[in-house]
Design a protein around this motif. Structure first.
Motif, mmCIF file in Angstrom:
data_model
loop_
_atom_site.group_PDB
_atom_site.id
_atom_site.type_symbol
_atom_site.label_atom_id
_atom_site.label_comp_id
_atom_site.label_asym_id
_atom_site.label_seq_id
_atom_site.Cartn_x
_atom_site.Cartn_y
_atom_site.Cartn_z
ATOM 1 N N PHE A 58 -5.967 -13.575 -24.111
ATOM 2 C CA PHE A 58 -5.526 -12.617 -25.258
ATOM 3 C C PHE A 58 -6.714 -12.357 -26.183
ATOM 4 N N TRP A 59 -6.515 -11.237 -26.947
ATOM 5 C CA TRP A 59 -7.230 -10.985 -28.111
ATOM 6 C C TRP A 59 -6.763 -11.351 -29.298
ATOM 7 N N ILE A 60 -7.526 -11.945 -30.364
ATOM 8 C CA ILE A 60 -7.200 -12.080 -31.733
ATOM 9 C C ILE A 60 -7.557 -11.105 -32.782
ATOM 10 N N LEU A 61 -7.022 -10.832 -33.663
ATOM 11 C CA LEU A 61 -7.490 -10.044 -34.716
ATOM 12 C C LEU A 61 -7.407 -10.887 -36.097
ATOM 13 N N GLU A 62 -8.394 -11.239 -36.937
ATOM 14 C CA GLU A 62 -8.442 -12.206 -37.939
ATOM 15 C C GLU A 62 -9.154 -11.596 -39.081
ATOM 16 N N PHE A 63 -8.969 -11.715 -40.267
ATOM 17 C CA PHE A 63 -9.774 -11.146 -41.359
ATOM 18 C C PHE A 63 -10.861 -11.884 -41.893
ATOM 19 N N ALA A 64 -12.053 -11.244 -42.301
ATOM 20 C CA ALA A 64 -13.215 -12.125 -42.620
ATOM 21 C C ALA A 64 -12.862 -12.572 -44.047
ATOM 22 N N PRO A 65 -13.353 -13.692 -44.504
ATOM 23 C CA PRO A 65 -13.056 -14.138 -45.879
ATOM 24 C C PRO A 65 -13.663 -13.301 -46.814
ATOM 25 N N SER A 66 -12.909 -13.011 -47.760
ATOM 26 C CA SER A 66 -13.423 -12.271 -48.961
ATOM 27 C C SER A 66 -13.930 -13.104 -50.250
ATOM 28 N N THR A 67 -13.573 -14.423 -49.987
ATOM 29 C CA THR A 67 -13.926 -15.229 -51.416
ATOM 30 C C THR A 67 -14.556 -16.634 -50.749
ATOM 31 N N GLY A 122 -2.305 -8.775 -26.544
ATOM 32 C CA GLY A 122 -2.334 -8.947 -25.141
ATOM 33 C C GLY A 122 -3.526 -8.214 -24.463
ATOM 34 N N SER A 123 -4.228 -7.189 -25.378
ATOM 35 C CA SER A 123 -5.299 -6.457 -24.752
ATOM 36 C C SER A 123 -6.066 -6.024 -26.028
ATOM 37 N N GLU A 124 -7.396 -5.478 -25.849
ATOM 38 C CA GLU A 124 -8.195 -5.059 -26.984
ATOM 39 C C GLU A 124 -7.545 -3.889 -27.618
ATOM 40 N N GLU A 125 -7.131 -2.971 -26.552
ATOM 41 C CA GLU A 125 -6.522 -1.675 -27.256
ATOM 42 C C GLU A 125 -5.493 -1.808 -28.162
ATOM 43 N N GLU A 126 -4.600 -2.875 -27.874
ATOM 44 C CA GLU A 126 -3.431 -3.163 -28.601
ATOM 45 C C GLU A 126 -4.014 -3.421 -30.211
ATOM 46 N N ALA A 127 -5.051 -4.305 -30.042
ATOM 47 C CA ALA A 127 -5.667 -4.760 -31.381
ATOM 48 C C ALA A 127 -6.042 -3.730 -32.148
ATOM 49 N N ILE A 128 -7.092 -2.927 -31.688
ATOM 50 C CA ILE A 128 -7.538 -1.715 -32.036
ATOM 51 C C ILE A 128 -6.549 -0.620 -32.635
ATOM 52 N N ALA A 129 -5.311 -0.495 -31.770
ATOM 53 C CA ALA A 129 -4.294 0.431 -32.309
ATOM 54 C C ALA A 129 -3.816 -0.294 -33.353
ATOM 55 N N TYR A 130 -3.386 -1.481 -33.537
ATOM 56 C CA TYR A 130 -2.759 -2.127 -34.620
ATOM 57 C C TYR A 130 -3.727 -1.952 -35.943
ATOM 58 N N ALA A 131 -5.024 -2.129 -35.811
ATOM 59 C CA ALA A 131 -6.045 -2.085 -36.881
ATOM 60 C C ALA A 131 -6.077 -0.711 -37.369
ATOM 61 N N ARG A 132 -6.065 0.402 -36.593
ATOM 62 C CA ARG A 132 -6.185 1.911 -36.948
ATOM 63 C C ARG A 132 -4.737 2.306 -37.735
ATOM 64 N N LYS A 133 -3.656 1.729 -37.153
ATOM 65 C CA LYS A 133 -2.244 2.032 -37.536
ATOM 66 C C LYS A 133 -2.204 1.573 -38.978
ATOM 67 N N ASN A 134 -2.725 0.108 -39.304
ATOM 68 C CA ASN A 134 -2.618 -0.077 -40.829
ATOM 69 C C ASN A 134 -3.680 -0.060 -41.367
ATOM 70 N N GLY A 135 -4.766 0.896 -41.060
ATOM 71 C CA GLY A 135 -5.926 1.402 -42.142
ATOM 72 C C GLY A 135 -6.790 0.202 -42.355
ATOM 73 N N LEU A 136 -7.148 -0.825 -41.388
ATOM 74 C CA LEU A 136 -8.008 -1.672 -41.335
ATOM 75 C C LEU A 136 -9.215 -1.368 -41.014
ATOM 76 N N ALA A 137 -10.459 -1.831 -41.510
ATOM 77 C CA ALA A 137 -11.799 -1.680 -41.001
ATOM 78 C C ALA A 137 -11.994 -2.924 -40.098
ATOM 79 N N TYR A 138 -12.354 -2.595 -38.829
ATOM 80 C CA TYR A 138 -12.679 -3.699 -37.802
ATOM 81 C C TYR A 138 -13.819 -3.567 -37.170
ATOM 82 N N ARG A 139 -14.139 -4.686 -36.455
ATOM 83 C CA ARG A 139 -15.281 -4.750 -35.646
ATOM 84 C C ARG A 139 -14.959 -5.690 -34.508
#
Length: 101
Positions: free
Chosen positions: A22-31, A56-73
């Motif tokens: 599976f693919w994981i989306l996690e946030f970079a630490p801000s502090t 379940g896939s890379e495309e799902e994670a990217i779609a979630y980030a785009r839908k919620n307006g998150l900058a991602y790498r």
């Protein structure tokens, strides 16, 4: 805040790939983490550090980030080539390298 999308690698002690499918989306630490002066534990006031979403896939994670307006790498997984050996190969007479006990 930047989100990191990656596929985890298997642990060094395991040969199975169950947790790396599976693919994981996690946030970079801000502090940065700080050390508690009384107990010596490390902690942070950044609550997004605790969020870890599985997809379940890379495309799902990217779609979630785009839908919620998150900058991602996206970090692509590195393919590991496995060298299949039998235990008896450790004792071959044609083995390269020194024998150690």
């Amino acid at each position: 805040m930047t989100a990191r999308i990656y596929r985890p690698t298997r642990t060094a002690t395991q040969s199975g790939e169950a947790r790396s499918l599976f693919w994981i989306l996690e946030f970079a630490p801000s502090t940065p983490q700080d050390i508690d002066p009384l107990m010596g534990w490390t902690g942070s006031s950044d609550m997004k550090r605790q969020i870890r979403l599985r997809f379940g896939s890379e495309e799902e994670a990217i779609a979630y980030a785009r839908k919620n307006g998150l900058a991602y790498r996206v970090e692509q997984p590195v393919k590991v080539t496995r060298k299949i050996m039998a235990y008896a190969d450790n004792f071959k007479s044609t083995r390269h390298g020194l024998w150690t006990h």
